[in-house]
Design an enzyme around this catalytic site. Structure first.
Site, short mmCIF file in Angstrom:
data_model
loop_
_atom_site.label_atom_id
_atom_site.label_comp_id
_atom_site.label_asym_id
_atom_site.label_seq_id
_atom_site.Cartn_x
_atom_site.Cartn_y
_atom_site.Cartn_z
N HIS A 99 0.84 -1.19 0.00
CA HIS A 99 0.00 0.00 0.00
C HIS A 99 0.88 1.25 0.00
CE1 HIS A 99 -3.22 -2.72 0.78
NE2 HIS A 99 -2.90 -2.95 2.03
N ARG A 290 -11.15 0.99 -4.84
CA ARG A 290 -12.23 1.51 -4.00
C ARG A 290 -12.40 2.99 -4.31
NH1 ARG A 290 -10.24 1.68 1.19
NH2 ARG A 290 -10.29 3.96 1.17
#
Length: 352
Positions: A99, A290
């Site tokens: 991430h 997302r």
């Protein structure tokens, strides 16, 4: 049937290192080992790649072999260094749950492209666009979507005389999980907030706070055929959403709670899902992402941010939204790997 060898990359050099390890642990406990052979590669905060048995807590301190992906298409796979030299392990798919910086910003995606190995998630271009929130806003605004009013400050640049309606959020343009973000209510707080953000990035984004509900939508697919999860809604008791910085996020957030599906009329939830798909397409996303939005009091949808490798932790929003739509994490992993292979096949067909 031969198992697919899946290299699962985790850790990394960004401030989201610990979140990545949690995501990898969740994947390790959910991947179907009847069909896939997971091979775990942890990257330390200092950038050392290690071959791991699993993403357990002590892997960074353990004396483990160095392992890295070959960038040579003619010698593809994972290169393992040992006393005798090296060995190569063929890899069918890379599933990177790195991430933030050097994970979602196009750097790793460039390596995967060089290696020729199919990989889960967005390509170089969409990763770059979505990691840099200022570029996300510029591209999506041009495509007709609503964005907050914002100002971008480059390295060493100060705010100057830009007119702002307070409160504003001052944040690193290229960071995640709300690291370095400050909500500012008065002009005299601006300089300190900029300094805080610059600990994480030289490029700073200042955006006017949007009054409304925070909602999100999980998207899965390769541009043409897209699936969405149920829309979620974040309700804040105070401050702003930053669950990954809290002490015990597995037990719930300290200042917020989620509602899935969102407590909204079904027509509005469908509108959010449709808008999320269109934003996904406009930014060229593939695999999964997302889409986070604000729903204002007058019914408008305004972009918050796009996460191209959302967390897979036990408390993460993406798997929660997809679970509400009928997808377990095991099914998410399976679909993500299949989409990675499909994307590579389409590219090879186009090149022919």
């Amino acid at each position: 049937m031969k198992k697919l060898a899946v290299a699962i990359l985790f850790g990394g050099e960004s401030e989201e290192h610990d979140v990545s390890i949690k995501s990898a642990k969740e994947i390790a406990g959910s991947i179907d080992t009847e069909n896939y052979q997971p091979i775990y590669v942890g990257i330390t905060k200092a950038g050392h790649w290690k071959l791991c048995d699993s993403p357990e807590t002590n892997w960074e301190q353990a004396n483990l072999p160095t392992a890295f992906l070959s960038p040579d298409k003619h010698i593809p796979g994972l290169i393992i260094l040992n006393e005798r030299g090296y060995q190569r392990i063929p890899i069918d798919v890379v599933f990177s749950v790195l991430h933030g910086k050097t994970g979602e910003d196009g750097a790793m995606q460039g390596l995967f492209e060089l290696s020729g190995i199919p990989y889960v998630g967005c390509d170089i271009q969409s990763s770059v666009l979505c990691m840099d929130k200022s570029l996300t806003y510029l591209v999506t605004k041009h495509a007709g979507f609503n964005t907050p009013k914002f100002v971008v400050l480059d390295e060493e640049e100060r705010l100057g005389a830009h007119p702002l309606n307070y409160p504003v959020f001052i944040k690193p343009a290229r960071s995640g999980s709300s690291f370095g973000v400050t909500k500012v209510y008065r002009p005299e707080e601006v300089d300190q907030a900029i300094e805080t953000a610059r600990k994480y990035d030289s490029k700073i984004l200042i955006e006017e706070a949007v009054s409304g509900i925070e909602v999100g939508c999980a998207v899965l697919g390769n541009q043409v055929q897209l699936i969405t999860g149920e829309v979620d809604q974040i309700t804040l008791n105070n401050g702003f959403f930053k669950i990954h910085q809290e002490k015990n996020p597995e037990k719930g957030s300290e200042n917020s709670f989620f509602t899935v599906p969102a407590a909204l009329p079904i027509e509005k939830r469908k509108e959010i899902q449709s808008t999320a798909k269109n934003i996904y397409k406009a930014l060229g996303c593939t695999g999964l992402a997302r889409i986070d939005l604000f729903l204002t009091d007058d019914g408008r949808l305004i972009i918050n941010e796009i996460n191209t490798m959302p967390g897979f932790t036990s408390y993460s929003r993406y798997p929660r939204m997809m679970k509400a739509a009928g997808f377990s994490i095991t099914q998410l992993i399976e679909n993500s790997i299949a989409l990675a292979q499909e994307k590579t096949l389409i590219i090879k067909t186009i090149k022919k």
